[in-house]
Write a protein that holds these residues in place. Structure first.
Motif: not given
Length: 213
Positions: A8, A159, A163-165, A172, A175, A177
């Motif tokens: 991201w 999305e 994924h709480r970006i 990622l 899984d 991070r």
């Protein structure tokens, strides 16, 4: 099996440009699939930062310039003021994905801002950059003017929310991070761990049952 990596980023984040180098080094020769994902740090109508402000001047002088120099990457604090919103550029990214130029487009947007100092929030600038990549510039401009990729961009942002970006770069690796500017070593370790997990998942489970072995 291929290790899936999602990164991201926002085009106005210098660490997202700098992260490309350790990511390329860590993934060289590995069976990986890297996908860059959009995240707007300051979506409209949130005000963007100004390069003449104390915050950007301070973080660039203390962190960005020294890091870039160590890495041998030529960047500069763009004098575009205020900094551009990146929604249009990201909608253009969805256009580029459909034309199989997503990686080249993503790289060009980052370098256009941090190396060339271009206003990547300006439609005329974006059109010229798209043409330089070999994209059909007229169709690209029309798509952005008509909002043809607005929904695709919203889906991508959704999305990010799942994924709480909250900061970029966020990476990622399956899984695993990694938030913030990654080191090559940390990326390699995460890729190795992800690949090992896949191997464990595929390994046959040896056991005896009541029917025998």
């Amino acid at each position: 099996m291929t290790v899936r990596i999602k990164v991201w980023s926002d085009y106005v984040c210098p660490f997202c440009l700098l992260a490309k180098q350790p990511l390329a080094e860590a993934t060289a020769g590995r069976d990986v699939a890297v996908e860059w994902m959009p995240f707007e740090l300051r979506p409209e109508p949130t005000p963007t930062l100004r390069p003449e402000g104390d915050y950007l001047r301070d973080i660039w002088s203390r962190v960005v310039y020294p890091m870039a120099e160590r890495m041998g990457v030529a960047v500069r604090l763009p004098d575009v003021s205020p900094q551009p919103h990146t929604r249009l550029a990201f909608e253009g990214y969805q256009f580029a994905k459909e034309h199989h130029l997503a990686d080249a487009y993503n790289d060009r947007m980052l370098r256009a801002f941090f190396e060339d100092g271009l206003d990547i929030g300006d439609l005329d600038v974006l059109e010229k950059l798209a043409a330089g990549l070999g994209l059909p510039a007229t169709a690209y401009r029309a798509a952005l003017e008509d909002g043809q990729y607005a929904q695709a961009h919203r889906v991508a942002l959704a999305e990010a929310a799942v994924h709480r970006i909250t900061a970029v770069p966020t990476i990622l690796i399956e899984d695993i991070r990694i938030e913030g500017m990654p080191s090559q070593a940390a990326l390699r370790e995460a890729i190795n761990r992800a690949a090992a997990k896949q191997g464990d998942h595929l390994a046959p489970r040896l056991a005896c049952s009541i029917e025998g072995c």
